[in-house]
Scaffold this motif. Structure first.
Motif, PDB file in Angstrom:
ATOM      1  N   ALA A 185     -41.407 -30.345 -18.857  1.00 54.41           N
ATOM      2  CA  ALA A 185     -42.480 -30.613 -17.900  1.00 54.41           C
ATOM      3  C   ALA A 185     -43.372 -31.738 -18.409  1.00 54.41           C
ATOM      4  N   PHE A 186     -43.719 -31.703 -19.689  1.00 62.58           N
ATOM      5  CA  PHE A 186     -44.539 -32.753 -20.282  1.00 62.58           C
ATOM      6  C   PHE A 186     -43.845 -34.116 -20.173  1.00 62.58           C
TER       7      PHE A 186
ATOM      8  N   THR B 195     -41.537 -35.031 -18.073  1.00 63.44           N
ATOM      9  CA  THR B 195     -41.445 -35.418 -16.668  1.00 63.44           C
ATOM     10  C   THR B 195     -42.753 -36.041 -16.198  1.00 63.44           C
ATOM     11  N   ILE B 196     -43.865 -35.391 -16.509  1.00 63.30           N
ATOM     12  CA  ILE B 196     -45.175 -35.903 -16.109  1.00 63.30           C
ATOM     13  C   ILE B 196     -45.459 -37.227 -16.800  1.00 63.30           C
TER      14      ILE B 196
ATOM     15  N   LEU C  94     -39.002 -25.606 -21.724  1.00 66.65           N
ATOM     16  CA  LEU C  94     -39.453 -25.927 -20.370  1.00 66.65           C
ATOM     17  C   LEU C  94     -40.785 -26.675 -20.384  1.00 66.65           C
ATOM     18  N   GLY C  95     -41.670 -26.289 -21.282  1.00 70.80           N
ATOM     19  CA  GLY C  95     -42.945 -26.986 -21.422  1.00 70.80           C
ATOM     20  C   GLY C  95     -42.747 -28.426 -21.843  1.00 70.80           C
TER      21      GLY C  95
ATOM     22  N   GLN D 101     -39.283 -21.137 -23.242  1.00 73.29           N
ATOM     23  CA  GLN D 101     -40.544 -21.555 -22.614  1.00 73.29           C
ATOM     24  C   GLN D 101     -41.062 -22.837 -23.242  1.00 73.29           C
TER      25      GLN D 101
END
Length: 55
Positions: free
Chosen positions: A12-13, A15-16, A8-9, A5
């Motif tokens: 995501a960070f 990517t943003i 994945l976090g 997790q």
């Protein structure tokens, strides 16, 4: 050790963050181009209007 997790976090960070960076670069280049084009078009319209009034 990191959990899945957290991985994945982090993804995501990143990517943003990357999307925000490229959006900023795009807008930095697009906005002056848009302003210059609009100004150029406005000046051409004024010049054509002035020429039409004189003729």
């Amino acid at each position: 050790m990191h959990t899945f997790q957290q991985y994945l976090g982090f993804l995501a960070f990143m990517t943003i963050l990357t999307m925000g960076f490229w959006l900023m670069i795009f807008l930095i280049h697009l906005i002056p181009y848009w302003i210059f084009g609009a100004s150029k078009e406005l000046l051409q319209e004024r010049k054509a209007k002035k020429a039409a009034e004189q003729a």
